[in-house]
Each structure stands twice: as structure tokens, then as C-alpha cells.
Scaffold this motif. Structure first.
Motif, PDB file in Angstrom:
ATOM      1  N   THR A 162       0.850  -1.190   0.000  1.00  0.00           N
ATOM      2  CA  THR A 162       0.000   0.000   0.000  1.00  0.00           C
ATOM      3  C   THR A 162       0.886   1.241   0.000  1.00  0.00           C
ATOM      4  O   THR A 162       1.848   1.325   0.766  1.00  0.00           O
ATOM      5  N   PHE A 163       0.532   2.183  -0.865  1.00  0.00           N
ATOM      6  CA  PHE A 163       1.298   3.422  -0.981  1.00  0.00           C
ATOM      7  C   PHE A 163       0.366   4.603  -0.752  1.00  0.00           C
ATOM      8  O   PHE A 163      -0.182   5.159  -1.707  1.00  0.00           O
ATOM      9  N   PRO A 164       0.153   4.974   0.510  1.00  0.00           N
ATOM     10  CA  PRO A 164      -0.774   6.068   0.825  1.00  0.00           C
ATOM     11  C   PRO A 164      -0.337   7.382   0.180  1.00  0.00           C
ATOM     12  O   PRO A 164       0.869   7.651   0.058  1.00  0.00           O
ATOM     13  N   PRO A 165      -1.300   8.205  -0.226  1.00  0.00           N
ATOM     14  CA  PRO A 165      -0.965   9.498  -0.830  1.00  0.00           C
ATOM     15  C   PRO A 165      -0.020  10.341   0.037  1.00  0.00           C
ATOM     16  O   PRO A 165       0.863  11.013  -0.496  1.00  0.00           O
ATOM     17  N   ALA A 166      -0.186  10.290   1.355  1.00  0.00           N
ATOM     18  CA  ALA A 166       0.686  11.082   2.232  1.00  0.00           C
ATOM     19  C   ALA A 166       2.139  10.616   2.117  1.00  0.00           C
ATOM     20  O   ALA A 166       3.060  11.434   2.135  1.00  0.00           O
ATOM     21  N   ALA A 167       2.372   9.308   1.987  1.00  0.00           N
ATOM     22  CA  ALA A 167       3.731   8.787   1.843  1.00  0.00           C
ATOM     23  C   ALA A 167       4.319   9.192   0.493  1.00  0.00           C
ATOM     24  O   ALA A 167       5.496   9.559   0.411  1.00  0.00           O
ATOM     25  N   ILE A 168       3.502   9.156  -0.537  1.00  0.00           N
ATOM     26  CA  ILE A 168       3.972   9.561  -1.874  1.00  0.00           C
ATOM     27  C   ILE A 168       4.346  11.042  -1.870  1.00  0.00           C
ATOM     28  O   ILE A 168       5.397  11.426  -2.382  1.00  0.00           O
TER      29      ILE A 168
END
Length: 137
Positions: A70-76
Motif C-alpha cells: 500500500t502506498f498512501p498518498p501522504a507517503a507519496i
């Protein structure tokens, strides 16, 4: 230490050890991004041990953990911000380097096409073709 050079100023790698950070600094790296959550593997160095070693070597250290595919928008967004703001070479690492190269492709700080991002990852030894749909969003 196994680095996969993605561009002249960006590389990814599997898990690093604290004692390797001085060598990274000598190689011109000024920023390290850890994409592993603490405690993912029992023999993994802690984030604090890595941060201390990075700081002792004069390297900026950022912890942007992702897991479970999972690649949450906040991490991106955080990854993109670090990449854009870094002065000098950046190395991102996780267990194998796959999460780090994927975050770089999703952050797309250089505004590359999907095919260019997939191709660049492939040249570095990572196959992101299955991520094509996520990369085109």
C-alpha cells in the motif's frame, strides 16, 4: 551494500546497515530515505540506529515507512518532497528496494511518462510493469 543506480542523483537499495552510511557519504550521498517500518524483521536495524549513523556521517535521514503493498498518498507526497528538496545524491531503501523504487515512480518528481518510469525501474533491476495502472493515475 548493493545500490541500484536509477539516475545520477538517485539510487535504491535493500536494507542498509548503520556502518555503511559513512561509505555512502564518501560516495556523495547527502540524503537517505528509509521506507521500512521499524521491526519488520528481527535482524533489521532500528530507525533510530540508522538515523544516528546517518547524522554522524553528515547525511540527512528521512523515515517514510510503507508496507503491505500500500502506498498512501501522504507517503507519496512526503517522498516527493524529500526528493525535490534534497541537495545532492539521494538513496532510498527498504527490504529489497522495491518499495523505494515504487515510491519514486509514484512520486514522479521528474514528470516522466509511465513507460519512462517503468523503463527506468527496469534498468535498475526492478519490474514495475504490473503497477502500470497505478502509475497512470
Amino acid at each position: 551494500m548493493k545500490l541500484a543506480q536509477v539516475t545520477e542523483g538517485f539510487a535504491v537499495s535493500p536494507q542498509l546497515r548503520p556502518e555503511e552510511l559513512q561509505q555512502l557519504a564518501q560516495g556523495g550521498y547527502t540524503t537517505v530515505i528509509c521506507n521500512r517500518p521499524d521491526g519488520e524483521d528481527p535482524d533489521q536495524p532500528t530507525v533510530e540506529a540508522m538515523r544516528s549513523a546517518a547524522e554522524a556521517a553528515g547525511i540527512a535521514f528521512h523515515h517514510i515507512p510503507v508496507s503491505g503493498g500500500t502506498f498512501p498518498p501522504a507517503a507519496i507526497r512526503a517522498f516527493a518532497q524529500v526528493r525535490k528538496g534534497a541537495e545532492g545524491k539521494v538513496l532510498a531503501y527498504c527490504r529489497t528496494g522495491t518499495r523505494s523504487i515504487t515510491l519514486d515512480a509514484l512520486a514522479n518528481t521528474e514528470q516522466l511518462t509511465t513507460d519512462e518510469r517503468i523503463g527506468r525501474a527496469k534498468m535498475a533491476g526492478y519490474d514495475l510493469a504490473a503497477m502500470r495502472d497505478k502509475l497512470t493515475q
